[in-house]
Design a protein around this motif. Structure first.
Motif, PDB file in Angstrom:
ATOM      1  N   GLN A 211       0.851  -1.200   0.000  1.00  0.00           N
ATOM      2  CA  GLN A 211       0.000   0.000   0.000  1.00  0.00           C
ATOM      3  C   GLN A 211       0.885   1.248   0.000  1.00  0.00           C
ATOM      4  N   GLY A 229      -6.863  -8.179  -4.959  1.00  0.00           N
ATOM      5  CA  GLY A 229      -8.112  -8.915  -4.734  1.00  0.00           C
ATOM      6  C   GLY A 229      -8.970  -8.203  -3.704  1.00  0.00           C
ATOM      7  N   PRO A 230     -10.093  -8.816  -3.344  1.00  0.00           N
ATOM      8  CA  PRO A 230     -10.996  -8.173  -2.397  1.00  0.00           C
ATOM      9  C   PRO A 230     -10.335  -7.935  -1.052  1.00  0.00           C
ATOM     10  N   GLY A 231     -10.548  -6.747  -0.514  1.00  0.00           N
ATOM     11  CA  GLY A 231     -10.060  -6.440   0.827  1.00  0.00           C
ATOM     12  C   GLY A 231      -8.560  -6.304   0.945  1.00  0.00           C
ATOM     13  N   THR A 232      -7.856  -6.085  -0.174  1.00  0.00           N
ATOM     14  CA  THR A 232      -6.399  -5.944  -0.085  1.00  0.00           C
ATOM     15  C   THR A 232      -6.000  -4.488   0.210  1.00  0.00           C
ATOM     16  N   GLY A 233      -7.024  -3.632   0.367  1.00  0.00           N
ATOM     17  CA  GLY A 233      -6.713  -2.271   0.814  1.00  0.00           C
ATOM     18  C   GLY A 233      -6.582  -1.249  -0.311  1.00  0.00           C
ATOM     19  N   LYS A 234      -7.273  -1.463  -1.411  1.00  0.00           N
ATOM     20  CA  LYS A 234      -7.187  -0.509  -2.528  1.00  0.00           C
ATOM     21  C   LYS A 234      -7.763   0.848  -2.117  1.00  0.00           C
ATOM     22  N   THR A 235      -8.939   0.796  -1.480  1.00  0.00           N
ATOM     23  CA  THR A 235      -9.586   2.063  -1.098  1.00  0.00           C
ATOM     24  C   THR A 235      -8.758   2.795  -0.047  1.00  0.00           C
ATOM     25  N   THR A 236      -8.289   2.042   0.942  1.00  0.00           N
ATOM     26  CA  THR A 236      -7.474   2.662   1.991  1.00  0.00           C
ATOM     27  C   THR A 236      -6.250   3.324   1.372  1.00  0.00           C
ATOM     28  N   ARG A 240      -5.293   7.385   1.482  1.00  0.00           N
ATOM     29  CA  ARG A 240      -4.028   7.902   2.045  1.00  0.00           C
ATOM     30  C   ARG A 240      -3.230   8.658   0.985  1.00  0.00           C
ATOM     31  N   ARG A 270     -20.837   2.210  -3.750  1.00  0.00           N
ATOM     32  CA  ARG A 270     -20.090   1.437  -2.763  1.00  0.00           C
ATOM     33  C   ARG A 270     -18.808   2.177  -2.355  1.00  0.00           C
ATOM     34  N   GLN A 278     -13.424   6.174   5.475  1.00  0.00           N
ATOM     35  CA  GLN A 278     -11.959   6.175   5.602  1.00  0.00           C
ATOM     36  C   GLN A 278     -11.395   7.588   5.754  1.00  0.00           C
ATOM     37  N   ARG A 423      -6.992  -8.148   3.859  1.00  0.00           N
ATOM     38  CA  ARG A 423      -7.391  -7.965   5.252  1.00  0.00           C
ATOM     39  C   ARG A 423      -8.821  -8.426   5.442  1.00  0.00           C
ATOM     40  N   ARG A 424      -9.560  -8.563   4.372  1.00  0.00           N
ATOM     41  CA  ARG A 424     -10.954  -9.011   4.485  1.00  0.00           C
ATOM     42  C   ARG A 424     -11.007 -10.507   4.711  1.00  0.00           C
ATOM     43  N   GLU A 646     -21.480  -6.420  -3.734  1.00  0.00           N
ATOM     44  CA  GLU A 646     -21.170  -7.461  -2.753  1.00  0.00           C
ATOM     45  C   GLU A 646     -22.438  -7.811  -2.014  1.00  0.00           C
TER      46      GLU A 646
END
Ligand code: ATP
Length: 711
Positions: A211, A229-236, A240, A270, A278, A423-424, A646
């Motif tokens: 990240q 993949g899902p929940g790997t922190g793209k949005t986070t 940042r 979404r 965030q 992380r998901r 989702e």
């Protein structure tokens, strides 16, 4: 019944073929009329589209001397576009014609089949095919006026001119962006390290914080691809990054103009939700937080769709007013849309694409993100890139597996980061493990997971006598009472609808109606049945009928046809006047009729379709069913349409025989729609494992075009 030749607007009397039952390959390619007959056969069999045939007819008229072999290529290039391929790759079609063209579509009895492409092309060499194309007036020749020619042939790939132009323009834009370095504030590294102040530990082991690497890369360049993949922190990561960029810009008194966008309304909604949460928790000053937008728009809205044309209000003559453009769910962007975005993006602006390269590509032609992230898995950073990133991040940049890249050959890799730690889905998550196994084509492992007792995965094999088990799974009437919401079915949202309905005497303006409508929409996302196919018993159409009938039998809806309270609908075409986008989902609800009075005798309640607002305002909006012209019932939906969404419990149903659409990408996309529980339903044992081993092969020359620019 269309007569021979009628489709082509001319009298056709095939030469040397009387009362043809089936043409031979030689006959089919011996004259244009015979080729037309064959194409008609393919059209009748549903193998190609009327559009493909119409194009052949048009180009046949433009060049009356074009040979049948050249016109066949026209039909096939158009057919391939319909399957998401930008071009017709002559060598791969000649190597295995039926496979490359996915003809015939499976499931048709052999004796009913027209002449197969493999038989037709058996005696054709690439040299002959290229010569036939070069002999036409239709082909762009180096140095001639390209815009007057409908076909382009490049290294064995045949394009329709428009798509070749999209591909080469996109490649040029991207290369320009790759080459441009952006200045960084002197304290950038320091601020980056403050935002990522904890070293990343996975199972106690220190790992590269991708990240952080992504933020460093995106800050110093004009183009960045972030895949994960899902929940790997793209949005986070992107939140940042925006904080870092905006902090630096505010320090010099020039706030950046940032735009966030996604290909569909659902994906935009979404992201709006998760970005909002965030930004609020960012460890930066309020003024920096306030300068980060949280509203995500659709690409069509951003570019300004113009009714009845494929053009947009924003283009190279009227660029977007933006310094940073972030596009989420970028795997859904097709080549034409990518072209429009790049045309409208001002030269100085940063472009950041986020998405999951392993998901299904867009339905339209082009698998842009997949193409652009082709090297992401193995990194392919040059030593220079690696050192620069290590310097900015103050940490080691390396992953296993890893390859060292070449600056020219792996240009895009220098602008790509793959986020590798979900992380998901932790290491024990069944959904996460299943998604990984499918993605890596590990059929055996995936099969074992489906049959293990992992709580978040369930498997149902359909047998003739277990249709009750399927209905139980799809409705799950008791989930609401028992609190087993992770296994909810379609009964759940209808129970919420009935039990939470405001008192009938509350006026329409009372906020309780809006709250109730929002609650029903949210409850509907508790469960979704995804299908690989549209038609038949295992397709969307058959299953929607089945579910509606079962719900009616349970007294949960009043009718299984037409409009009824609780009917969920999917918008199938953009409707700018109503502000609805293809893919939006609404539910019909009975609401107080504000116009009703004792005098006018109008009903006390009317049916309105409620939609979530896909903008930053939140809330819901109502539309009368009569105004919705392009909608379909959506208990079940295709995996393709579910992208960007989702559901707490996602069930995926596979048909009882193999079909070309069944690939690992389809399975992976379906599985990763599940938040808490995934159920696989198989019509026949073995379909899943066969599909895991099949991969989508999209033909495009985008990466070659990128390598060729200035090279
Ligand atoms: N560096 C981090 N430290 C702590 N928590 C994180 C970090 N990055 C992400 N998370 C958490 O992990 C979860 C998933 O992150 P995020 O939503 O950014 O992933 P995503 O890749 O955008 O997910 P999606 O697949 O939904 O698009 C969130 O709960 C987020 O708060």
């Amino acid at each position: 019944m269309i007569q021979q030749g009628e489709l082509f607007g001319e009298e056709v009397m095939p030469v040397g073929v009387e009362q043809i039952e089936r043409l031979t390959a030689e006959q089919a390619l011996s004259s244009r009329d015979n080729l037309y007959l064959l194409l008609q056969d393919w059209l009748d069999a549903g193998w190609i589209r009327a559009l493909d045939v119409a194009l052949v007819k048009l180009l046949g008229q433009l060049d009356p001397n074009a040979q049948p072999l050249a016109l066949l290529a026209v039909a096939l290039v158009s057919h391939q576009l319909g399957h998401g391929h930008i071009c017709l790759d002559l060598p791969s079609v000649l190597r295995d014609p039926d496979l490359a063209l996915l003809l015939p579509p499976e499931g048709r009895a052999v004796e009913q089949q027209p002449l197969l492409p493999s038989a037709l092309l058996a005696a054709v060499s690439q040299k002959d095919w290229v010569a036939a194309l070069q002999n036409t007036q239709l082909l762009y020749q180096q140095g001639s006026d390209a815009s007057a020619k409908p076909l382009v042939l490049l290294s064995g790939r045949l394009y329709l001119y428009r798509y070749w132009q999209y591909e080469s323009t996109v490649a040029q834009h991207l290369v320009q962006r790759i080459a441009t370095e952006m200045p960084l504030a002197a304290d950038f590294s320091q601020r980056l390290n403050k935002l990522f102040n904890e070293p990343l530990l996975v199972a106690g082991q220190r790992q590269t914080d991708w990240q952080k690497v992504a933020c460093a890369m995106a800050a110093q360049g004009q183009l960045t691809l972030i895949t994960g993949g899902p929940g790997t922190g793209k949005t986070t990561t992107v939140v940042r990054l925006l904080a870092l960029l905006q902090q630096g810009a505010l320090q010099v008194g020039q706030a950046l103009r940032i735009q966030l966008a996604a290909p569909t309304g659902k994906a935009a909604a979404r992201l709006t939700e998760s970005i909002g949460q965030q930004v609020a928790s960012l460890p930066v000053t309020q003024s920096v937080q306030d300068a980060i937008p949280t509203a995500v728009t659709t690409l069509h809205r951003l570019l300004g769709s113009l009714p009845n044309t494929r053009h947009f209000r924003h283009n190279s003559n009227n660029p977007l007013v933006v310094d940073v453009l972030v596009i989420d769910e970028a795997s859904m962007i097709d080549l034409e849309m990518m072209h429009s975005v790049l045309q409208a993006l001002p030269k100085h602006a940063r472009l950041i694409l986020l998405g999951d390269k392993d998901q299904l590509a867009s339905v339209e032609a082009g698998s842009v993100l997949g193409d652009l992230c082709a090297d992401a898995e193995l990194a392919y950073y040059t030593t220079h890139t690696q050192q620069r990133l290590e310097q900015l991040c103050a940490e080691k940049v390396y992953a296993e597996p890893w390859c060292v890249g070449d600056a020219q050959q792996h240009r895009l890799a220098q602008r790509t980061v793959m986020l590798r730690h979900s992380r998901r889905f932790g290491s024990e998550s069944g959904i996460g493990q299943l998604a990984r196994a499918v993605n890596q084509s590990e059929a055996q492992q995936a099969w074992q997971l489906l049959h293990s007792d992992v709580p978040d995965i369930q498997y149902l094999l359909l047998k003739q006598n277990n249709s009750a088990a399927l209905n139980q799974l799809l409705l799950n009437v008791s989930a609401h009472h028992s609190g087993a919401l992770n296994s909810a079915g379609y009964a759940y949202y209808l129970q919420v609808l009935q039990q939470q309905r405001p008192a009938a005497d509350k006026p329409f303006a009372d906020p309780s109606w809006q709250q109730w409508a929002a609650l029903v929409l949210q409850a509907f996302d508790q469960f979704r049945l995804l299908c690989a196919l549209r038609k038949g018993e295992f397709g969307v159409a058959g299953l929607n009928e089945r579910i509606a009938t079962a719900l009616q039998q349970q007294g949960l809806i009043s009718s299984a046809q037409g409009w009824y309270e609780g009917r969920p609908v999917l918008v199938t075409q953009n409707d700018y006047s109503l502000g609805l986008m293809n893919g939006d989902i609404g539910i019909a609800l009975l609401l107080p009729n504000a116009d009703a009075s004792a005098e006018n005798g109008e009903p006390q309640q009317v049916l309105r379709v409620v939609f979530a607002r896909n903008d930053a305002q939140g809330g819901v909006r109502y539309i009368l069913p009569s105004r919705l012209t392009a909608v379909e019932t959506v208990f079940a939906m295709t995996v393709h349409k579910s992208q960007g969404s989702e559901f707490v419990h996602t069930a995926l149903i596979l048909p009882d025989r193999l079909n070309p659409v069944l690939t690992k990408e389809l399975l992976y996309t379906g599985i990763t729609r599940a938040k808490n529980k995934f159920t696989l339903i198989e019509g026949h044992s073995g379909i899943f494992t066969a599909a895991v081993q099949r991969k989508v092969e999209r033909v495009s020359g985008l990466n070659q075009a990128i390598c060729a620019v200035g090279g």
